[in-house]
Design a protein around this motif. Structure first.
Motif, PDB file in Angstrom:
ATOM      1  N   MET A 110       0.918  -1.140   0.020  1.00 43.95           N
ATOM      2  CA  MET A 110       0.020   0.061  -0.165  1.00 43.95           C
ATOM      3  C   MET A 110       0.808   1.349  -0.099  1.00 43.95           C
ATOM      4  N   ALA A 111       2.055   1.316   0.686  1.00 43.56           N
ATOM      5  CA  ALA A 111       2.849   2.215   0.873  1.00 43.56           C
ATOM      6  C   ALA A 111       3.509   2.665  -0.677  1.00 43.56           C
ATOM      7  N   ALA A 112       3.729   1.583  -1.316  1.00 43.02           N
ATOM      8  CA  ALA A 112       4.284   1.782  -2.641  1.00 43.02           C
ATOM      9  C   ALA A 112       3.117   2.302  -3.544  1.00 43.02           C
ATOM     10  N   ARG A 113       1.971   2.080  -3.466  1.00 34.63           N
ATOM     11  CA  ARG A 113       0.721   2.501  -4.331  1.00 34.63           C
ATOM     12  C   ARG A 113       0.558   4.321  -3.860  1.00 34.63           C
ATOM     13  N   TYR A 114       0.620   4.513  -2.526  1.00 37.26           N
ATOM     14  CA  TYR A 114       0.501   5.865  -2.141  1.00 37.26           C
ATOM     15  C   TYR A 114       1.931   6.643  -2.509  1.00 37.26           C
ATOM     16  N   ALA A 115       2.873   6.135  -2.832  1.00 45.81           N
ATOM     17  CA  ALA A 115       4.189   6.856  -3.173  1.00 45.81           C
ATOM     18  C   ALA A 115       4.004   7.143  -4.623  1.00 45.81           C
ATOM     19  N   GLU A 116       3.203   6.575  -5.495  1.00 40.35           N
ATOM     20  CA  GLU A 116       2.997   7.026  -6.819  1.00 40.35           C
ATOM     21  C   GLU A 116       1.785   7.798  -6.829  1.00 40.35           C
ATOM     22  N   ARG A 117       0.722   7.782  -5.924  1.00 42.54           N
ATOM     23  CA  ARG A 117      -0.316   8.737  -6.006  1.00 42.54           C
ATOM     24  C   ARG A 117      -1.091   8.720  -4.840  1.00 42.54           C
ATOM     25  N   VAL A 118      -1.657   9.629  -3.741  1.00 43.20           N
ATOM     26  CA  VAL A 118      -2.407   9.525  -3.116  1.00 43.20           C
ATOM     27  C   VAL A 118      -3.957   9.846  -3.661  1.00 43.20           C
ATOM     28  N   PRO A 119      -4.845   8.848  -3.395  1.00 43.79           N
ATOM     29  CA  PRO A 119      -6.353   8.931  -4.336  1.00 43.79           C
ATOM     30  C   PRO A 119      -7.170  10.124  -3.195  1.00 43.79           C
ATOM     31  N   LEU A 120      -6.671  11.216  -3.278  1.00 44.77           N
ATOM     32  CA  LEU A 120      -7.706  12.250  -2.405  1.00 44.77           C
ATOM     33  C   LEU A 120      -8.878  12.442  -3.127  1.00 44.77           C
ATOM     34  N   LEU A 121      -9.610  12.398  -2.297  1.00 50.17           N
ATOM     35  CA  LEU A 121     -11.378  12.438  -2.740  1.00 50.17           C
ATOM     36  C   LEU A 121     -11.632  13.965  -2.994  1.00 50.17           C
ATOM     37  N   PRO A 122     -12.720  14.197  -4.101  1.00 49.92           N
ATOM     38  CA  PRO A 122     -12.757  15.796  -4.190  1.00 49.92           C
ATOM     39  C   PRO A 122     -13.228  16.392  -2.900  1.00 49.92           C
ATOM     40  N   GLY A 123     -12.868  17.502  -2.718  1.00 51.69           N
ATOM     41  CA  GLY A 123     -13.159  18.372  -1.638  1.00 51.69           C
ATOM     42  C   GLY A 123     -12.420  18.220  -0.368  1.00 51.69           C
ATOM     43  N   ALA A 124     -11.594  16.921  -0.081  1.00 54.98           N
ATOM     44  CA  ALA A 124     -10.974  16.490   1.016  1.00 54.98           C
ATOM     45  C   ALA A 124     -10.196  17.660   1.615  1.00 54.98           C
ATOM     46  N   VAL A 125      -9.270  18.187   0.719  1.00 58.08           N
ATOM     47  CA  VAL A 125      -8.222  19.128   1.286  1.00 58.08           C
ATOM     48  C   VAL A 125      -8.971  20.370   1.666  1.00 58.08           C
ATOM     49  N   GLU A 126      -9.864  20.722   1.040  1.00 56.77           N
ATOM     50  CA  GLU A 126     -10.568  21.956   1.332  1.00 56.77           C
ATOM     51  C   GLU A 126     -11.639  21.767   2.567  1.00 56.77           C
ATOM     52  N   ALA A 127     -12.194  20.743   2.791  1.00 58.91           N
ATOM     53  CA  ALA A 127     -12.986  20.454   3.686  1.00 58.91           C
ATOM     54  C   ALA A 127     -12.122  20.391   5.224  1.00 58.91           C
ATOM     55  N   VAL A 128     -10.976  19.697   5.122  1.00 56.18           N
ATOM     56  CA  VAL A 128     -10.048  19.728   6.214  1.00 56.18           C
ATOM     57  C   VAL A 128      -9.819  21.278   6.689  1.00 56.18           C
ATOM     58  N   ARG A 129      -9.213  21.770   5.617  1.00 57.37           N
ATOM     59  CA  ARG A 129      -8.976  23.266   5.927  1.00 57.37           C
ATOM     60  C   ARG A 129     -10.195  24.300   6.485  1.00 57.37           C
ATOM     61  N   ARG A 130     -11.095  24.036   5.948  1.00 54.86           N
ATOM     62  CA  ARG A 130     -12.149  24.781   6.121  1.00 54.86           C
ATOM     63  C   ARG A 130     -12.650  24.603   7.765  1.00 54.86           C
ATOM     64  N   CYS A 131     -12.721  23.474   8.243  1.00 52.46           N
ATOM     65  CA  CYS A 131     -12.907  22.807   9.460  1.00 52.46           C
ATOM     66  C   CYS A 131     -11.890  23.352  10.501  1.00 52.46           C
ATOM     67  N   ALA A 132     -10.595  23.371   9.915  1.00 55.95           N
ATOM     68  CA  ALA A 132      -9.630  23.794  10.917  1.00 55.95           C
ATOM     69  C   ALA A 132      -9.598  25.255  11.319  1.00 55.95           C
ATOM     70  N   ASP A 133     -10.369  25.938  10.587  1.00 50.84           N
ATOM     71  CA  ASP A 133     -10.401  27.255  10.886  1.00 50.84           C
ATOM     72  C   ASP A 133     -11.356  27.654  12.210  1.00 50.84           C
ATOM     73  N   SER A 134     -12.197  26.701  12.441  1.00 54.96           N
ATOM     74  CA  SER A 134     -13.192  26.550  13.205  1.00 54.96           C
ATOM     75  C   SER A 134     -13.235  25.658  14.794  1.00 54.96           C
ATOM     76  N   TRP A 135     -12.788  24.537  14.421  1.00 53.98           N
ATOM     77  CA  TRP A 135     -12.541  23.459  15.483  1.00 53.98           C
ATOM     78  C   TRP A 135     -11.079  22.719  15.479  1.00 53.98           C
ATOM     79  N   LYS A 136     -10.980  22.275  16.609  1.00 52.31           N
ATOM     80  CA  LYS A 136      -9.860  21.471  16.800  1.00 52.31           C
ATOM     81  C   LYS A 136     -10.156  20.090  15.778  1.00 52.31           C
ATOM     82  N   LEU A 137      -8.927  19.807  15.169  1.00 50.90           N
ATOM     83  CA  LEU A 137      -9.271  18.548  14.288  1.00 50.90           C
ATOM     84  C   LEU A 137      -8.407  17.293  14.730  1.00 50.90           C
ATOM     85  N   GLY A 138      -9.107  16.209  14.458  1.00 48.59           N
ATOM     86  CA  GLY A 138      -8.596  14.852  14.766  1.00 48.59           C
ATOM     87  C   GLY A 138      -8.754  13.825  13.935  1.00 48.59           C
ATOM     88  N   LEU A 139      -7.917  12.994  13.472  1.00 45.43           N
ATOM     89  CA  LEU A 139      -7.963  11.769  12.612  1.00 45.43           C
ATOM     90  C   LEU A 139      -7.985  10.432  13.247  1.00 45.43           C
TER      91      LEU A 139
END
Length: 217
Positions: A77-106
Motif C-alpha cells: 500500500m505504501a508503494a501505491r501511495y508513493a505513486e499517487r494518493v487518491p484524494l477525494l474531491p473536496g477533502a483538502v478544502e474540507a479539512v482546511r475549512r474545519c480547521a479554521d473553526s475547530w480542533k481536528l482529529g483523525l
C-alpha cells in the motif's frame, strides 16, 4: 458546550482507497494460496491492522504469520501511495475549512505509517491536533476505542465531537463513542441501513460539510 472538535476518518472519507486496499489484499491472498471471498473487503473495513492481518492468515488461508502478512500488505500500500494518493474531491478544502473553526482529529483504521504518508503528501499534517490509528488502541471499529482515545488526545469530551465517517463499522464506532456522526457514504462500499441510522446527517460529498452540518445548528 456544543461541538468543539471534528474527527475525520481517512479511508473512504479523505481518500478513495477502499478499492485499492481490496485489490492489494486480493492479489496478496491469491499469491499466497489463500481463498478471497466476495465480502472480504467489506468485512475488513474498520478492522485494526492486527485484526485484518489475522483475518487474512486465519480465515482466508494465507500461510504466513499475521505480523508478516501485515508488513507485506502495508509495504504494498505504501508503494501505491508513493505513486499517487487518491484524494477525494473536496477533502483538502474540507479539512482546511474545519480547521479554521475547530480542533481536528483523525481516527483511522490504517496503520500509522500510511496515515503519516497520506497526510504529508496531501499537505494536511499540520491541520490535525491529534492523529490516531486503531492499531494503537485495544479494538478496531466498530468498537468505540479509537474515537474515545482521539477525544482524550484532543482534550475534549467525545460528546463535543463530530465524526465524519463512511463505512458501517466506522459509523457504529463513532456513534458508540457518543459523537455526533456525519455520514459520507461511498457508492462502491455503501454502509448498511442500520449503520446509516446512527448518522445525524448524510451528505453526498465533503463540499457539503458546512458549519451547519458539523454543529447541527
Amino acid at each position: 458546550m456544543g461541538i468543539t472538535a471534528v474527527v475525520f476518518d481517512m479511508d473512504g472519507v479523505l481518500i478513495d482507497s477502499e478499492s485499492m486496499w481490496a485489490q492489494v489484499r486480493h492479489e496478496y491472498v491469491d499469491l499466497k494460496g489463500g481463498r478471497w471471498q466476495p465480502d472480504s473487503q467489506q468485512k475488513m473495513m474498520g478492522m485494526s491492522t492486527q485484526e485484518w492481518s489475522a483475518y487474512l492468515a486465519d480465515d482466508l488461508g494465507v500461510a504466513q504469520p499475521a505480523d508478516e502478512v501485515a508488513a507485506d500488505v502495508i509495504d504494498l500500500m505504501a508503494a501505491r501511495y508513493a505513486e499517487r494518493v487518491p484524494l477525494l474531491p473536496g477533502a483538502v478544502e474540507a479539512v482546511r475549512r474545519c480547521a479554521d473553526s475547530w480542533k481536528l482529529g483523525l481516527a483511522s483504521s490504517s496503520p500509522t505509517t500510511l496515515i503519516d504518508l497520506v497526510l504529508q503528501q496531501a499537505g494536511l499534517t499540520d491541520h490535525f491536533a491529534a492523529v490516531l490509528s486503531s492499531e494503537d488502541v485495544g479494538r478496531g471499529k466498530p468498537a468505540p476505542d479509537v474515537y474515545l482515545a482521539i477525544a482524550q488526545r484532543l482534550g475534549v469530551e467525545a460528546t463535543e465531537c463530530t465524526a465524519v465517517e463512511d463505512s458501517s463499522n466506522g459509523l457504529a464506532s463513532a456513534h458508540a463513542a457518543g459523537m455526533r456522526v456525519i455520514a459520507v457514504p461511498r457508492p462502491d462500499y455503501p454502509p448498511s441501513t442500520e449503520a446509516l441510522a446512527h448518522a445525524a446527517v448524510v451528505i453526498d460529498d465533503l463540499d457539503q460539510l458546512t458549519a451547519e452540518v458539523v454543529t447541527g445548528s
